[in-house]
Design a protein around this motif. Structure first.
Motif: not given
Length: 456
Positions: A189-195, A168-172
């Motif tokens: 953006a990934l940081d902002a999307s994670i609780s 499930t890891a995102m390719n940045l």
């Protein structure tokens, strides 16, 4: 940079003397007696007061002794568990939580800053939601079996070695050499999307130029800790796996300890078997990477080969040393090394994925040995050194690379079978990147005899 390399070179000396395979840390100057205090620490966590591989009651005893005045902070700098410059009941309380491996505990991690100096950063235990940057940091993360906690990565180049990265890891969308502005925007953006945000960004110091001052500001503003080590160096890589294993917790901590202790035993064995070899009789080496790039004296490839018992050719030949001053310098011609034919061994570091069939191994041996460098084969560049040239897989665990380096430099003392045995030990221990591999599916080492056998 100079400070960082000085401390890492010192680390190799510490390993040789006290058999501690940890990074060498110089704490920031303080006014409480810890000025320039040097720590040969294996586990890079404040609270590891006795500088061993774990945090337990032995550390608590030391902290209590510092509070009682029978020991000093200058002697045991990591007894300052919360990094506030004093040792008191607050440190005792925090250390007890660390000993209990209590979820939600703040952990103070000793690592490098952007300038290569020692710093301390705070993370929450157990560490989750990490993003590694650089193969030399990504693989230690995976060797600690921490791939399940990777939520994003800038690049993944090795299908088998890096297969344990969470699906499930995102390719940045970064690259091996750079983090583009787009990739960095994907990261934020990934940081902002994670609780709760990202737990940390993990960086190998060789790629620190990508963490610009502005990007460091982004990390600080978002409260994202940066854990940075010189993890391309085989010795520091061992400490990196141990420390990340502790931070991930659970079976990752168990794996980190097993990984590190096997490595320390290996380093001890090398030191013991070479202890009577005089300096003038040690094997000299030149390290290369990316086929035809020559590594300078400060390169982590060189510090690794020194740990394996060799002596850097740069320390013996001033002309070579003044010519190759960078971490890596591309050969300008096939004659670039023609003045240095008295070197004993050339160690070429080559990243090669595994999970290979016999036919693919044959093809990879030939492609590596005869590699086309803009119209000129590597055999032209190393024509005068073919019987001295070896290629070692840079993706392998640090201790395995040290074993093959020791074999390359001291074949009569360290056999190929012995080095293969070290690789087998790491396959057997259960570290996920090597899951399902055998000695027949990993091309760990190539020398002239390997090449000739494949070509026959």
């Amino acid at each position: 940079m100079e400070k960082k390399m000085t401390t890492m070179i010192a680390a190799v000396a510490v390993v040789a003397v006290v058999l501690v395979a940890g990074a060498f840390v110089i704490l920031n100057n303080d006014d409480d007696g810890t000025k320039n205090a040097a720590i040969a620490s294996q586990l890079q966590i404040r609270g590891n007061a006795n500088d061993d591989y774990t945090i337990d009651g032995k550390d608590l005893d030391i902290v209590n002794d510092v509070i009682a005045g029978t020991k000093t902070l200058a002697e045991y700098p990591l007894a300052d568990v919360n990094n506030d410059g004093v040792v008191n009941d607050a440190d005792v309380s925090l250390l007890k939580d660390l000993i209990d491996r209590k979820d939600g505990t703040t952990v103070y991690v000793v690592c490098l800053d952007r300038n290569g100096d020692s710093t301390t950063v705070q993370v929450t235990y157990p560490l989750r939601n990490v993003v590694p940057y650089g193969t030399n940091m990504q693989l230690p993360t995976l060797y600690a079996n921490g791939g399940q906690y990777v939520v994003g990565y800038f690049v993944s180049s090795y299908d088998t070695a890096e297969a344990s990265i969470s699906s499930t890891a995102m390719n940045l969308k970064g690259s091996q050499r750079s983090i583009s502005d787009t990739a960095w925007s994907n990261f934020t953006a990934l940081d902002a999307s994670i609780s709760g945000g990202l737990g940390a960004i993990l960086v190998d110091y060789s790629g620190i130029a990508q963490i610009t001052e502005k990007r460091m500001g982004d990390l600080n503003d978002a409260g994202i800790p940066m854990i940075c080590y010189e993890s391309a160096d085989a010795t520091a890589e061992i400490t990196t796996v141990l420390t990340l294993g502790f931070l991930f917790g659970g079976e990752c901590e168990t794996m980190g300890v097993k990984y590190a202790q096997t490595a320390w035993n290996l380093i001890k064995e090398i030191n013991d078997k070479l202890k009577d070899v005089k300096d003038e009789d040690k094997t000299s080496y030149i390290c290369c990477t990316m086929y035809i790039y020559i590594c300078g004296a400060s390169s982590s490839f060189n510090t690794s080969a020194t740990t394996a018992g060799g002596v850097a050719y740069a320390s013996l030949n001033s002309d070579f040393n003044s010519t190759y001053t960078k971490n890596s310098t591309k050969m300008t011609s096939v004659e670039a090394l023609s003045k240095f034919t008295d070197v004993d061994v050339i160690i070429n570091n080559r990243s090669m994925d595994w999970g290979l069939t016999a036919e693919k191994i044959k093809d990879l041996v030939i492609d590596t040995w005869d590699h086309d460098n803009s119209g000129k084969s590597s055999t032209e560049y190393f024509a005068k050194f073919l019987d001295k040239l070896v290629y070692i897989d840079n993706l392998l665990p640090g201790a395995v690379k040290l074993a093959y380096m020791a074999h390359a430099m001291y074949g009569d003392t360290f056999s190929r079978e012995w080095a293969d045995g070290v690789l087998q030990d790491y396959i057997d221990m259960g570290t996920l990147p090597l899951k399902g591999q055998t000695l027949d599916t990993v091309l760990a080492y190539i020398d002239l005899s390997t090449y000739n056998a494949v070509k026959a």
